[in-house]
Design a protein around this motif. Structure first.
Motif, PDB file in Angstrom:
ATOM      1  N   ASN A  39      24.216 -12.567 -19.343  1.00 38.64           N
ATOM      2  CA  ASN A  39      23.489 -12.214 -18.117  1.00 38.64           C
ATOM      3  C   ASN A  39      22.107 -11.661 -18.438  1.00 38.64           C
ATOM      4  O   ASN A  39      21.132 -11.991 -17.783  1.00 38.64           O
ATOM      5  CB  ASN A  39      24.292 -11.219 -17.282  1.00 38.64           C
ATOM      6  N   THR A  40      22.019 -10.802 -19.457  1.00 37.59           N
ATOM      7  CA  THR A  40      20.722 -10.271 -19.881  1.00 37.59           C
ATOM      8  C   THR A  40      19.842 -11.402 -20.387  1.00 37.59           C
ATOM      9  O   THR A  40      18.649 -11.447 -20.103  1.00 37.59           O
ATOM     10  CB  THR A  40      20.907  -9.211 -20.988  1.00 37.59           C
ATOM     11  N   THR A  41      20.431 -12.314 -21.122  1.00 31.34           N
ATOM     12  CA  THR A  41      19.691 -13.457 -21.651  1.00 31.34           C
ATOM     13  C   THR A  41      19.075 -14.268 -20.518  1.00 31.34           C
ATOM     14  O   THR A  41      17.904 -14.635 -20.575  1.00 31.34           O
ATOM     15  CB  THR A  41      20.627 -14.353 -22.490  1.00 31.34           C
ATOM     16  N   LEU A  42      19.851 -14.540 -19.467  1.00 32.30           N
ATOM     17  CA  LEU A  42      19.336 -15.311 -18.336  1.00 32.30           C
ATOM     18  C   LEU A  42      18.222 -14.566 -17.612  1.00 32.30           C
ATOM     19  O   LEU A  42      17.217 -15.164 -17.222  1.00 32.30           O
ATOM     20  CB  LEU A  42      20.461 -15.642 -17.360  1.00 32.30           C
ATOM     21  N   LYS A  43      18.373 -13.257 -17.442  1.00 31.82           N
ATOM     22  CA  LYS A  43      17.361 -12.457 -16.739  1.00 31.82           C
ATOM     23  C   LYS A  43      16.061 -12.382 -17.523  1.00 31.82           C
ATOM     24  O   LYS A  43      14.983 -12.339 -16.952  1.00 31.82           O
ATOM     25  CB  LYS A  43      17.884 -11.036 -16.500  1.00 31.82           C
ATOM     26  N   GLU A  44      16.162 -12.332 -18.857  1.00 32.68           N
ATOM     27  CA  GLU A  44      14.983 -12.133 -19.689  1.00 32.68           C
ATOM     28  C   GLU A  44      14.647 -13.373 -20.509  1.00 32.68           C
ATOM     29  O   GLU A  44      14.051 -13.275 -21.577  1.00 32.68           O
ATOM     30  CB  GLU A  44      15.211 -10.937 -20.600  1.00 32.68           C
ATOM     31  N   CYS A  45      15.000 -14.541 -19.996  1.00 36.30           N
ATOM     32  CA  CYS A  45      14.870 -15.792 -20.736  1.00 36.30           C
ATOM     33  C   CYS A  45      13.464 -16.019 -21.283  1.00 36.30           C
ATOM     34  O   CYS A  45      13.291 -16.369 -22.444  1.00 36.30           O
ATOM     35  CB  CYS A  45      15.292 -16.956 -19.852  1.00 36.30           C
ATOM     36  N   ASP A  46      12.445 -15.823 -20.472  1.00 30.75           N
ATOM     37  CA  ASP A  46      11.075 -16.078 -20.924  1.00 30.75           C
ATOM     38  C   ASP A  46      10.694 -15.156 -22.077  1.00 30.75           C
ATOM     39  O   ASP A  46      10.123 -15.585 -23.068  1.00 30.75           O
ATOM     40  CB  ASP A  46      10.083 -15.903 -19.770  1.00 30.75           C
ATOM     41  N   ARG A  47      11.043 -13.894 -21.953  1.00 36.44           N
ATOM     42  CA  ARG A  47      10.698 -12.930 -22.998  1.00 36.44           C
ATOM     43  C   ARG A  47      11.482 -13.213 -24.274  1.00 36.44           C
ATOM     44  O   ARG A  47      10.950 -13.190 -25.365  1.00 36.44           O
ATOM     45  CB  ARG A  47      10.981 -11.501 -22.518  1.00 36.44           C
ATOM     46  N   LEU A  48      12.783 -13.523 -24.154  1.00 32.52           N
ATOM     47  CA  LEU A  48      13.617 -13.787 -25.317  1.00 32.52           C
ATOM     48  C   LEU A  48      13.210 -15.074 -26.028  1.00 32.52           C
ATOM     49  O   LEU A  48      13.210 -15.130 -27.252  1.00 32.52           O
ATOM     50  CB  LEU A  48      15.092 -13.857 -24.924  1.00 32.52           C
ATOM     51  N   SER A  49      12.843 -16.102 -25.267  1.00 32.12           N
ATOM     52  CA  SER A  49      12.464 -17.359 -25.912  1.00 32.12           C
ATOM     53  C   SER A  49      11.208 -17.162 -26.758  1.00 32.12           C
ATOM     54  O   SER A  49      11.042 -17.798 -27.791  1.00 32.12           O
ATOM     55  CB  SER A  49      12.262 -18.469 -24.883  1.00 32.12           C
ATOM     56  N   PHE A  50      10.340 -16.242 -26.365  1.00 30.98           N
ATOM     57  CA  PHE A  50       9.161 -15.930 -27.154  1.00 30.98           C
ATOM     58  C   PHE A  50       9.554 -15.246 -28.467  1.00 30.98           C
ATOM     59  O   PHE A  50       8.952 -15.470 -29.507  1.00 30.98           O
ATOM     60  CB  PHE A  50       8.235 -15.006 -26.338  1.00 30.98           C
ATOM     61  N   LEU A  51      10.594 -14.451 -28.441  1.00 23.99           N
ATOM     62  CA  LEU A  51      11.014 -13.708 -29.621  1.00 23.99           C
ATOM     63  C   LEU A  51      11.947 -14.482 -30.547  1.00 23.99           C
ATOM     64  O   LEU A  51      12.113 -14.126 -31.702  1.00 23.99           O
ATOM     65  CB  LEU A  51      11.729 -12.416 -29.188  1.00 23.99           C
ATOM     66  N   LEU A  52      12.570 -15.538 -30.061  1.00 28.94           N
ATOM     67  CA  LEU A  52      13.582 -16.236 -30.848  1.00 28.94           C
ATOM     68  C   LEU A  52      13.141 -16.743 -32.219  1.00 28.94           C
ATOM     69  O   LEU A  52      13.922 -16.678 -33.156  1.00 28.94           O
ATOM     70  CB  LEU A  52      14.187 -17.383 -30.052  1.00 28.94           C
ATOM     71  N   PRO A  53      11.939 -17.234 -32.391  1.00 26.42           N
ATOM     72  CA  PRO A  53      11.571 -17.681 -33.731  1.00 26.42           C
ATOM     73  C   PRO A  53      11.592 -16.545 -34.768  1.00 26.42           C
ATOM     74  O   PRO A  53      11.620 -16.782 -35.949  1.00 26.42           O
ATOM     75  CB  PRO A  53      10.152 -18.226 -33.553  1.00 26.42           C
ATOM     76  N   SER A  54      11.613 -15.335 -34.311  1.00 27.13           N
ATOM     77  CA  SER A  54      11.640 -14.172 -35.190  1.00 27.13           C
ATOM     78  C   SER A  54      12.967 -14.066 -35.936  1.00 27.13           C
ATOM     79  O   SER A  54      14.021 -14.400 -35.415  1.00 27.13           O
ATOM     80  CB  SER A  54      11.422 -12.908 -34.348  1.00 27.13           C
ATOM     81  N   ASP A  55      12.916 -13.577 -37.168  1.00 26.66           N
ATOM     82  CA  ASP A  55      14.124 -13.326 -37.950  1.00 26.66           C
ATOM     83  C   ASP A  55      14.871 -12.085 -37.457  1.00 26.66           C
ATOM     84  O   ASP A  55      15.911 -11.740 -37.998  1.00 26.66           O
ATOM     85  CB  ASP A  55      13.774 -13.149 -39.430  1.00 26.66           C
ATOM     86  N   ASP A  56      14.322 -11.427 -36.438  1.00 24.12           N
ATOM     87  CA  ASP A  56      14.938 -10.208 -35.912  1.00 24.12           C
ATOM     88  C   ASP A  56      16.120 -10.489 -35.010  1.00 24.12           C
ATOM     89  O   ASP A  56      16.896  -9.598 -34.707  1.00 24.12           O
ATOM     90  CB  ASP A  56      13.914  -9.382 -35.124  1.00 24.12           C
ATOM     91  N   TRP A  57      16.282 -11.721 -34.539  1.00 19.90           N
ATOM     92  CA  TRP A  57      17.333 -12.078 -33.598  1.00 19.90           C
ATOM     93  C   TRP A  57      18.394 -12.956 -34.252  1.00 19.90           C
ATOM     94  O   TRP A  57      18.078 -13.861 -35.013  1.00 19.90           O
ATOM     95  CB  TRP A  57      16.766 -12.851 -32.403  1.00 19.90           C
ATOM     96  N   VAL A  58      19.661 -12.713 -33.927  1.00 18.29           N
ATOM     97  CA  VAL A  58      20.769 -13.559 -34.364  1.00 18.29           C
ATOM     98  C   VAL A  58      21.428 -14.108 -33.097  1.00 18.29           C
ATOM     99  O   VAL A  58      21.753 -13.347 -32.190  1.00 18.29           O
ATOM    100  CB  VAL A  58      21.812 -12.755 -35.181  1.00 18.29           C
ATOM    101  N   VAL A  59      21.623 -15.420 -33.049  1.00 18.08           N
ATOM    102  CA  VAL A  59      22.218 -16.075 -31.883  1.00 18.08           C
ATOM    103  C   VAL A  59      23.684 -16.366 -32.177  1.00 18.08           C
ATOM    104  O   VAL A  59      24.023 -16.876 -33.237  1.00 18.08           O
ATOM    105  CB  VAL A  59      21.486 -17.390 -31.558  1.00 18.08           C
ATOM    106  N   MET A  60      24.562 -16.048 -31.222  1.00 17.55           N
ATOM    107  CA  MET A  60      25.991 -16.320 -31.350  1.00 17.55           C
ATOM    108  C   MET A  60      26.455 -17.128 -30.152  1.00 17.55           C
ATOM    109  O   MET A  60      26.179 -16.768 -29.016  1.00 17.55           O
ATOM    110  CB  MET A  60      26.775 -15.004 -31.425  1.00 17.55           C
TER     111      MET A  60
END
Length: 127
Positions: A20-41
């Motif tokens: 739910n948080t991912t859907l709400k903040e999709c634009d912001r998260l997609s900008f951060l995803l290339p970063s090594d700081d995020w792990v996707v499960m």
């Protein structure tokens, strides 16, 4: 058909973002995803015996009622299917695939944590 969804773990903050948080903040998260700081499960499409969603990276426990002895392992994805992999309390290797598309609940498994927030739960069986 399995529901496709994800959750995210931010390594620097130690926080988990649910679907739910991912859907709400999709634009912001997609900008951060290339970063090594995020792990996707990815969600497996299964619920554990308590109705909790099972994700890749979760630490799960299987009880003696289904397995010969209590087992603890990690949910992993291997190209064609999700699987539980770990060791028993006596040190035996444990591996169980999740392959049935019609299965939606695994009454033999309980999610007890995940490898990012509670990795110490694996130390008991992997010492």
């Amino acid at each position: 058909m399995r529901t496709i969804k994800f959750r995210w773990f931010h390594k620097k903050s130690g926080k988990m973002a649910d679907w739910n948080t991912t859907l709400k903040e999709c634009d912001r998260l997609s900008f951060l995803l290339p970063s090594d700081d995020w792990v996707v499960m990815q969600y497996t499409g299964l619920l554990d015996k308590n109705g909790k969603e099972i994700y890749e990276g979760d630490i799960v426990k299987g009880g003696k009622s289904y397995y010969i002895e209590e087992v603890v392992g990690v949910v992993k994805y291997g190209g064609l299917a999700f699987a539980y992999a770990g060791k028993t309390a006596s040190g035996k290797e444990w591996f169980n695939t999740i392959t049935s598309p019609n299965c939606t609940k695994d009454v033999s498994i309980e999610v007890i944590g995940n490898i990012y927030e509670t990795p110490e739960l694996l130390e008991v069986n992997n010492e």
